[in-house]
Design a protein around this motif. Structure first.
Motif, PDB file in Angstrom:
ATOM      1  N   GLY A  52       1.328  -1.079  -0.214  1.00  0.00           N
ATOM      2  CA  GLY A  52       0.028  -0.182   0.185  1.00  0.00           C
ATOM      3  C   GLY A  52       0.427   1.392  -0.264  1.00  0.00           C
ATOM      4  N   GLY A  53       0.638   2.507  -0.113  1.00  0.00           N
ATOM      5  CA  GLY A  53       1.360   3.495  -0.037  1.00  0.00           C
ATOM      6  C   GLY A  53      -0.235   4.655  -0.660  1.00  0.00           C
ATOM      7  N   PHE A  54       0.692   6.008  -1.730  1.00  0.00           N
ATOM      8  CA  PHE A  54      -0.188   6.412  -2.310  1.00  0.00           C
ATOM      9  C   PHE A  54       0.646   7.441  -3.341  1.00  0.00           C
ATOM     10  CE2 PHE A  54      -0.665   7.214   2.232  1.00  0.00           C
ATOM     11  CZ  PHE A  54      -1.803   7.648   2.402  1.00  0.00           C
ATOM     12  N   VAL A  55      -0.116   8.407  -4.368  1.00  0.00           N
ATOM     13  CA  VAL A  55       0.067   8.858  -5.711  1.00  0.00           C
ATOM     14  C   VAL A  55      -0.048  10.161  -5.252  1.00  0.00           C
ATOM     15  CG1 VAL A  55      -1.776   8.111  -7.098  1.00  0.00           C
ATOM     16  CG2 VAL A  55       0.509   8.256  -7.994  1.00  0.00           C
ATOM     17  N   GLU A  56       0.764  11.026  -6.038  1.00  0.00           N
ATOM     18  CA  GLU A  56       0.978  12.965  -6.116  1.00  0.00           C
ATOM     19  C   GLU A  56       0.959  12.387  -7.849  1.00  0.00           C
ATOM     20  OE1 GLU A  56       2.244  16.582  -4.153  1.00  0.00           O
ATOM     21  OE2 GLU A  56       3.771  15.258  -5.123  1.00  0.00           O
ATOM     22  N   VAL A  57      -0.462  13.314  -8.385  1.00  0.00           N
ATOM     23  CA  VAL A  57       0.202  13.400  -9.785  1.00  0.00           C
ATOM     24  C   VAL A  57      -0.205  15.318  -9.516  1.00  0.00           C
ATOM     25  CG1 VAL A  57      -0.615  13.734 -12.058  1.00  0.00           C
ATOM     26  CG2 VAL A  57      -0.544  11.454 -10.359  1.00  0.00           C
ATOM     27  N   LEU A  58       0.785  15.653 -10.131  1.00  0.00           N
ATOM     28  CA  LEU A  58       1.229  17.250  -9.809  1.00  0.00           C
ATOM     29  C   LEU A  58       2.493  17.650 -10.804  1.00  0.00           C
ATOM     30  CD1 LEU A  58       0.123  20.293  -9.103  1.00  0.00           C
ATOM     31  CD2 LEU A  58       2.495  19.365  -7.630  1.00  0.00           C
ATOM     32  N   ASN A  59       1.967  19.136 -12.099  1.00  0.00           N
ATOM     33  CA  ASN A  59       2.635  19.133 -12.662  1.00  0.00           C
ATOM     34  C   ASN A  59       3.414  18.219 -13.782  1.00  0.00           C
ATOM     35  OD1 ASN A  59       2.012  21.997 -12.182  1.00  0.00           O
ATOM     36  ND2 ASN A  59       3.757  21.356 -10.506  1.00  0.00           N
ATOM     37  N   ASN A  60       2.557  17.225 -14.535  1.00  0.00           N
ATOM     38  CA  ASN A  60       3.239  16.312 -15.092  1.00  0.00           C
ATOM     39  C   ASN A  60       4.112  15.129 -14.583  1.00  0.00           C
ATOM     40  OD1 ASN A  60       2.401  15.172 -17.738  1.00  0.00           O
ATOM     41  ND2 ASN A  60       4.245  16.027 -18.992  1.00  0.00           N
ATOM     42  N   LYS A  61       4.261  15.366 -13.298  1.00  0.00           N
ATOM     43  CA  LYS A  61       4.299  14.212 -12.341  1.00  0.00           C
ATOM     44  C   LYS A  61       4.387  13.361 -11.901  1.00  0.00           C
ATOM     45  CE  LYS A  61       8.751  14.059  -9.508  1.00  0.00           C
ATOM     46  NZ  LYS A  61       9.773  14.787  -8.727  1.00  0.00           N
ATOM     47  N   ALA A  62       3.907  12.156 -12.034  1.00  0.00           N
ATOM     48  CA  ALA A  62       3.867  11.093 -10.721  1.00  0.00           C
ATOM     49  C   ALA A  62       4.390  10.456 -10.152  1.00  0.00           C
ATOM     50  CB  ALA A  62       2.939   9.743 -11.450  1.00  0.00           C
ATOM     51  N   THR A  63       4.775  10.900  -8.441  1.00  0.00           N
ATOM     52  CA  THR A  63       5.595  10.219  -7.257  1.00  0.00           C
ATOM     53  C   THR A  63       4.364   8.966  -6.355  1.00  0.00           C
ATOM     54  OG1 THR A  63       6.538  12.268  -7.577  1.00  0.00           O
ATOM     55  CG2 THR A  63       6.340  10.677  -5.546  1.00  0.00           C
ATOM     56  N   VAL A  64       4.756   8.007  -6.645  1.00  0.00           N
ATOM     57  CA  VAL A  64       4.364   6.986  -6.224  1.00  0.00           C
ATOM     58  C   VAL A  64       5.517   6.856  -4.539  1.00  0.00           C
ATOM     59  CG1 VAL A  64       3.514   5.116  -6.471  1.00  0.00           C
ATOM     60  CG2 VAL A  64       3.527   5.803  -8.376  1.00  0.00           C
ATOM     61  N   LEU A  65       4.246   6.610  -3.689  1.00  0.00           N
ATOM     62  CA  LEU A  65       4.986   6.533  -2.113  1.00  0.00           C
ATOM     63  C   LEU A  65       4.423   5.255  -1.831  1.00  0.00           C
ATOM     64  CD1 LEU A  65       5.405  10.297  -0.937  1.00  0.00           C
ATOM     65  CD2 LEU A  65       6.746   8.989  -2.305  1.00  0.00           C
ATOM     66  N   VAL A  66       5.490   3.967  -1.240  1.00  0.00           N
ATOM     67  CA  VAL A  66       4.573   2.929  -1.351  1.00  0.00           C
ATOM     68  C   VAL A  66       5.357   2.301  -0.224  1.00  0.00           C
ATOM     69  CG1 VAL A  66       3.402   1.838  -3.316  1.00  0.00           C
ATOM     70  CG2 VAL A  66       6.209   1.872  -3.090  1.00  0.00           C
ATOM     71  N   GLU A  67       5.637   1.499   1.060  1.00  0.00           N
ATOM     72  CA  GLU A  67       5.592   0.690   1.874  1.00  0.00           C
ATOM     73  C   GLU A  67       7.226   0.092   1.366  1.00  0.00           C
ATOM     74  OE1 GLU A  67       5.041   1.371   5.199  1.00  0.00           O
ATOM     75  OE2 GLU A  67       3.962   2.581   4.761  1.00  0.00           O
ATOM     76  N   GLY A  68       6.388  -1.089   0.207  1.00  0.00           N
ATOM     77  CA  GLY A  68       7.649  -1.445  -0.911  1.00  0.00           C
ATOM     78  C   GLY A  68       7.300  -2.129  -1.704  1.00  0.00           C
ATOM     79  N   ALA A  69       7.629  -2.300  -2.231  1.00  0.00           N
ATOM     80  CA  ALA A  69       8.076  -2.700  -4.198  1.00  0.00           C
ATOM     81  C   ALA A  69       8.998  -4.007  -4.402  1.00  0.00           C
ATOM     82  CB  ALA A  69       8.062  -1.470  -5.009  1.00  0.00           C
ATOM     83  N   VAL A  70       8.655  -4.612  -5.675  1.00  0.00           N
ATOM     84  CA  VAL A  70       9.294  -5.501  -6.848  1.00  0.00           C
ATOM     85  C   VAL A  70       9.193  -5.648  -7.723  1.00  0.00           C
ATOM     86  CG1 VAL A  70      10.197  -6.786  -3.680  1.00  0.00           C
ATOM     87  CG2 VAL A  70       8.317  -7.754  -5.771  1.00  0.00           C
TER      88      VAL A  70
END
Length: 87
Positions: free
Chosen positions: A64-82
């Motif tokens: 789980g986590g969050f995504v922010e989309v702003l000014n043509n940039k997507a930032t995905v912040l997650v607890e863990g990923a592979v």
């Protein structure tokens, strides 16, 4: 658009992409270039990075986590990923 996938430990992906498909809490959704500003919670699932229009993808299984989309940039912040696979 620019995409970054970040975990507390490291930056898992950073680069220019065509779009990204994300597992939202209420269902999957896609973000493409020049998307309206957005913040959304993400559930555990698979992120599909659309590298270009020629069917080149990268996949990441995320917690789980969050995504922010702003000014043509997507930032995905997650607890863990592979990373899963790239095509």
């Amino acid at each position: 658009m620019t995409l970054e996938i970040l975990t507390p430990e490291r930056k898992l992906f950073s680069g220019e992409v065509y779009g990204v498909q994300l597992p939202g809490i209420s269902g999957s959704f896609e973000v493409l270039e020049k998307h309206a500003p957005l913040i959304s919670a993400l559930k555990a699932g698979r992120v599909k990075v659309l590298k270009d229009k020629q069917q080149h993808f990268a996949f990441f299984d995320i917690q789980g986590g969050f995504v922010e989309v702003l000014n043509n940039k997507a930032t995905v912040l997650v607890e863990g990923a592979v990373p899963v696979e790239s095509v």
